[in-house]
Design a protein around this motif. Structure first.
Motif, PDB file in Angstrom:
ATOM      1  N   PRO A 172       9.073   7.463 -20.843  1.00  0.00           N
ATOM      2  CA  PRO A 172       8.764   6.075 -20.361  1.00  0.00           C
ATOM      3  C   PRO A 172       9.138   6.183 -18.885  1.00  0.00           C
ATOM      4  CG  PRO A 172      10.475   5.700 -21.986  1.00  0.00           C
ATOM      5  CD  PRO A 172      10.058   7.113 -21.991  1.00  0.00           C
ATOM      6  N   ARG A 173       8.379   5.400 -18.052  1.00  0.00           N
ATOM      7  CA  ARG A 173       8.476   5.089 -16.645  1.00  0.00           C
ATOM      8  C   ARG A 173       8.864   3.922 -16.372  1.00  0.00           C
ATOM      9  NH1 ARG A 173       3.955   6.927 -12.273  1.00  0.00           N
ATOM     10  NH2 ARG A 173       3.555   4.683 -12.492  1.00  0.00           N
ATOM     11  N   MET A 174       9.963   3.380 -15.722  1.00  0.00           N
ATOM     12  CA  MET A 174      10.364   2.009 -15.351  1.00  0.00           C
ATOM     13  C   MET A 174       9.642   1.830 -14.334  1.00  0.00           C
ATOM     14  SD  MET A 174      13.731  -0.325 -15.372  1.00  0.00           S
ATOM     15  CE  MET A 174      14.647   0.984 -14.768  1.00  0.00           C
ATOM     16  N   VAL A 175       8.571   0.683 -14.367  1.00  0.00           N
ATOM     17  CA  VAL A 175       8.110  -0.099 -13.128  1.00  0.00           C
ATOM     18  C   VAL A 175       8.615  -1.476 -13.021  1.00  0.00           C
ATOM     19  CG1 VAL A 175       5.960   1.512 -13.409  1.00  0.00           C
ATOM     20  CG2 VAL A 175       6.099  -0.897 -14.659  1.00  0.00           C
ATOM     21  N   VAL A 176       8.346  -2.119 -11.845  1.00  0.00           N
ATOM     22  CA  VAL A 176       8.665  -3.338 -11.325  1.00  0.00           C
ATOM     23  C   VAL A 176       7.344  -3.953 -10.781  1.00  0.00           C
ATOM     24  CG1 VAL A 176      11.015  -2.882 -11.371  1.00  0.00           C
ATOM     25  CG2 VAL A 176       9.484  -2.661  -9.349  1.00  0.00           C
ATOM     26  N   ASP A 177       7.314  -5.334 -10.900  1.00  0.00           N
ATOM     27  CA  ASP A 177       6.539  -6.138  -9.825  1.00  0.00           C
ATOM     28  C   ASP A 177       7.204  -6.601  -8.808  1.00  0.00           C
ATOM     29  OD1 ASP A 177       4.723  -5.664 -11.897  1.00  0.00           O
ATOM     30  OD2 ASP A 177       4.625  -7.531 -12.748  1.00  0.00           O
ATOM     31  N   ILE A 178       6.674  -6.497  -7.617  1.00  0.00           N
ATOM     32  CA  ILE A 178       7.473  -6.782  -6.380  1.00  0.00           C
ATOM     33  C   ILE A 178       6.603  -8.000  -5.732  1.00  0.00           C
ATOM     34  CG2 ILE A 178       8.264  -6.369  -4.025  1.00  0.00           C
ATOM     35  CD1 ILE A 178       8.581  -3.708  -5.008  1.00  0.00           C
ATOM     36  N   THR A 179       7.344  -9.343  -5.654  1.00  0.00           N
ATOM     37  CA  THR A 179       6.398 -10.390  -4.741  1.00  0.00           C
ATOM     38  C   THR A 179       6.782 -10.538  -3.417  1.00  0.00           C
ATOM     39  OG1 THR A 179       5.915 -11.468  -6.931  1.00  0.00           O
ATOM     40  CG2 THR A 179       5.887 -12.785  -5.154  1.00  0.00           C
ATOM     41  N   ILE A 180       6.105 -10.722  -2.386  1.00  0.00           N
ATOM     42  CA  ILE A 180       6.420 -10.674  -1.109  1.00  0.00           C
ATOM     43  C   ILE A 180       5.841 -11.794  -0.457  1.00  0.00           C
ATOM     44  CG2 ILE A 180       6.664  -9.419   1.064  1.00  0.00           C
ATOM     45  CD1 ILE A 180       6.134  -6.893  -0.412  1.00  0.00           C
ATOM     46  N   LYS A 181       6.525 -12.747   0.129  1.00  0.00           N
ATOM     47  CA  LYS A 181       5.856 -13.625   0.974  1.00  0.00           C
ATOM     48  C   LYS A 181       5.620 -13.314   2.641  1.00  0.00           C
ATOM     49  CE  LYS A 181       6.094 -18.833   1.874  1.00  0.00           C
ATOM     50  NZ  LYS A 181       6.703 -19.771   1.607  1.00  0.00           N
ATOM     51  N   VAL A 182       4.161 -13.284   2.940  1.00  0.00           N
ATOM     52  CA  VAL A 182       4.200 -13.102   4.208  1.00  0.00           C
ATOM     53  C   VAL A 182       3.404 -14.272   4.747  1.00  0.00           C
ATOM     54  CG1 VAL A 182       2.603 -11.359   5.834  1.00  0.00           C
ATOM     55  CG2 VAL A 182       3.663 -10.623   3.735  1.00  0.00           C
ATOM     56  N   GLY A 183       4.178 -14.924   5.839  1.00  0.00           N
ATOM     57  CA  GLY A 183       3.855 -16.091   6.447  1.00  0.00           C
ATOM     58  C   GLY A 183       3.708 -16.976   5.183  1.00  0.00           C
ATOM     59  N   GLU A 184       2.408 -17.691   5.239  1.00  0.00           N
ATOM     60  CA  GLU A 184       2.122 -18.736   4.133  1.00  0.00           C
ATOM     61  C   GLU A 184       1.541 -18.115   2.838  1.00  0.00           C
ATOM     62  OE1 GLU A 184       2.934 -21.941   4.470  1.00  0.00           O
ATOM     63  OE2 GLU A 184       4.068 -21.184   6.346  1.00  0.00           O
ATOM     64  N   GLN A 185       1.455 -16.705   2.908  1.00  0.00           N
ATOM     65  CA  GLN A 185       0.852 -16.196   1.698  1.00  0.00           C
ATOM     66  C   GLN A 185       1.619 -15.383   1.115  1.00  0.00           C
ATOM     67  OE1 GLN A 185      -2.253 -13.005   2.896  1.00  0.00           O
ATOM     68  NE2 GLN A 185      -2.855 -12.855   0.763  1.00  0.00           N
ATOM     69  N   VAL A 188       2.186 -12.272  -1.948  1.00  0.00           N
ATOM     70  CA  VAL A 188       1.302 -11.113  -2.501  1.00  0.00           C
ATOM     71  C   VAL A 188       2.304 -10.411  -3.423  1.00  0.00           C
ATOM     72  CG1 VAL A 188       0.407  -8.811  -1.923  1.00  0.00           C
ATOM     73  CG2 VAL A 188       0.366 -10.592  -0.005  1.00  0.00           C
ATOM     74  N   THR A 189       1.601 -10.167  -4.725  1.00  0.00           N
ATOM     75  CA  THR A 189       2.282  -9.321  -5.789  1.00  0.00           C
ATOM     76  C   THR A 189       1.819  -8.052  -5.733  1.00  0.00           C
ATOM     77  OG1 THR A 189       2.877 -11.542  -6.790  1.00  0.00           O
ATOM     78  CG2 THR A 189       2.921  -9.423  -8.233  1.00  0.00           C
ATOM     79  N   PHE A 190       2.592  -7.342  -5.776  1.00  0.00           N
ATOM     80  CA  PHE A 190       2.371  -5.651  -6.129  1.00  0.00           C
ATOM     81  C   PHE A 190       2.838  -5.173  -7.341  1.00  0.00           C
ATOM     82  CE2 PHE A 190       2.849  -5.827  -1.711  1.00  0.00           C
ATOM     83  CZ  PHE A 190       1.500  -5.528  -1.036  1.00  0.00           C
ATOM     84  N   GLN A 191       1.878  -4.810  -8.453  1.00  0.00           N
ATOM     85  CA  GLN A 191       2.125  -4.915  -9.686  1.00  0.00           C
ATOM     86  C   GLN A 191       2.520  -3.174 -10.234  1.00  0.00           C
ATOM     87  OE1 GLN A 191      -1.053  -6.611 -11.847  1.00  0.00           O
ATOM     88  NE2 GLN A 191       0.383  -8.591 -11.846  1.00  0.00           N
ATOM     89  N   LYS A 192       3.202  -2.915 -11.071  1.00  0.00           N
ATOM     90  CA  LYS A 192       3.760  -1.621 -11.650  1.00  0.00           C
ATOM     91  C   LYS A 192       3.799  -0.739 -10.512  1.00  0.00           C
ATOM     92  CE  LYS A 192       0.461  -2.574 -15.357  1.00  0.00           C
ATOM     93  NZ  LYS A 192      -0.674  -2.256 -16.168  1.00  0.00           N
ATOM     94  N   ILE A 193       5.031  -0.849  -9.733  1.00  0.00           N
ATOM     95  CA  ILE A 193       5.566  -0.194  -8.709  1.00  0.00           C
ATOM     96  C   ILE A 193       6.654   0.864  -9.510  1.00  0.00           C
ATOM     97  CG2 ILE A 193       6.680  -0.008  -6.468  1.00  0.00           C
ATOM     98  CD1 ILE A 193       3.942  -1.102  -6.338  1.00  0.00           C
ATOM     99  N   PRO A 194       6.605   2.088  -9.207  1.00  0.00           N
ATOM    100  CA  PRO A 194       7.723   2.831  -9.955  1.00  0.00           C
ATOM    101  C   PRO A 194       9.096   2.238  -9.305  1.00  0.00           C
ATOM    102  CG  PRO A 194       6.060   4.248  -8.995  1.00  0.00           C
ATOM    103  CD  PRO A 194       5.824   2.815  -8.425  1.00  0.00           C
ATOM    104  N   ALA A 195      10.059   2.075 -10.211  1.00  0.00           N
ATOM    105  CA  ALA A 195      11.424   1.425 -10.061  1.00  0.00           C
ATOM    106  C   ALA A 195      12.327   2.286  -9.212  1.00  0.00           C
ATOM    107  CB  ALA A 195      11.972   0.734 -11.219  1.00  0.00           C
ATOM    108  N   MET A 196      12.394   3.417  -9.521  1.00  0.00           N
ATOM    109  CA  MET A 196      13.246   4.596  -9.126  1.00  0.00           C
ATOM    110  C   MET A 196      12.716   5.442  -7.980  1.00  0.00           C
ATOM    111  SD  MET A 196      15.718   3.727 -10.958  1.00  0.00           S
ATOM    112  CE  MET A 196      16.976   4.900 -10.705  1.00  0.00           C
ATOM    113  N   SER A 197      11.767   4.971  -7.106  1.00  0.00           N
ATOM    114  CA  SER A 197      11.186   5.690  -6.173  1.00  0.00           C
ATOM    115  C   SER A 197      11.419   4.911  -4.704  1.00  0.00           C
ATOM    116  CB  SER A 197       9.373   5.662  -6.124  1.00  0.00           C
ATOM    117  OG  SER A 197       9.069   6.234  -7.101  1.00  0.00           O
ATOM    118  N   ASP A 198      11.805   5.809  -3.685  1.00  0.00           N
ATOM    119  CA  ASP A 198      12.007   5.109  -2.494  1.00  0.00           C
ATOM    120  C   ASP A 198      10.781   4.911  -1.709  1.00  0.00           C
ATOM    121  OD1 ASP A 198      14.662   5.857  -2.404  1.00  0.00           O
ATOM    122  OD2 ASP A 198      14.315   8.028  -1.400  1.00  0.00           O
ATOM    123  N   ILE A 199       9.418   5.249  -2.094  1.00  0.00           N
ATOM    124  CA  ILE A 199       8.317   5.007  -1.253  1.00  0.00           C
ATOM    125  C   ILE A 199       7.145   5.030  -2.586  1.00  0.00           C
ATOM    126  CG2 ILE A 199       7.665   7.244  -0.758  1.00  0.00           C
ATOM    127  CD1 ILE A 199       6.629   6.148   1.920  1.00  0.00           C
TER     128      ILE A 199
END
Length: 133
Positions: A5-18, A20-31
């Protein structure tokens, strides 16, 4: 048996007033590549070095593609020639397209000549009218 199994994370970023959520990003990757909500892809990274390497790689790929444009144009020309030999209908269609293109060009030139002629005749008739008065 199966892949671990590969661990993934969801990342939520606030850009200005918006937000944005990025889903299923590999947790152990640099990029990682992320699907941008609303369409498109995005590369996200917590490492400046990884992002530099990715941007350099993208630039190199695009540079290689641009460098191969002339090669691909010659491939297209060669394929067209082969298709003309192998397929008479293709050859006829190519001939008709070339003829139509030439006719359109000639028509465009005639229109330009007519426009120039009418402009010069208007100037001539305008100066003749002013001389008569």
């Amino acid at each position: 048996m199966g892949s671990p199994p590969r661990m993934v994370v969801d990342i939520t970023i606030k850009v200005g007033e918006q937000t944005v959520t990025f889903q299923k990003i590999p947790a152990m990757s640099d990029i990682a590549d992320a699907n941008f909500p609303g369409g498109g892809n995005m590369v996200i990274s917590g490492s400046r070095e990884s992002m530099n390497a990715e941007v350099a790689a993208m630039r190199n790929r695009s540079s290689e593609i641009l460098g191969s444009v002339d090669h691909h144009r010659s491939v297209i020309e060669s394929c067209d020639k082969m298709l003309q030999v192998l397929n008479p209908e293709f050859a006829e269609r190519q001939r008709q397209e070339a003829e139509n293109k030439a006719l359109r060009q000639e028509l465009s030139e005639l229109k330009a000549m007519m426009a120039d002629f009418f402009k010069s005749s208007e100037k001539t008739s305008g100066s003749n009218n002013s001389k008569k008065q």
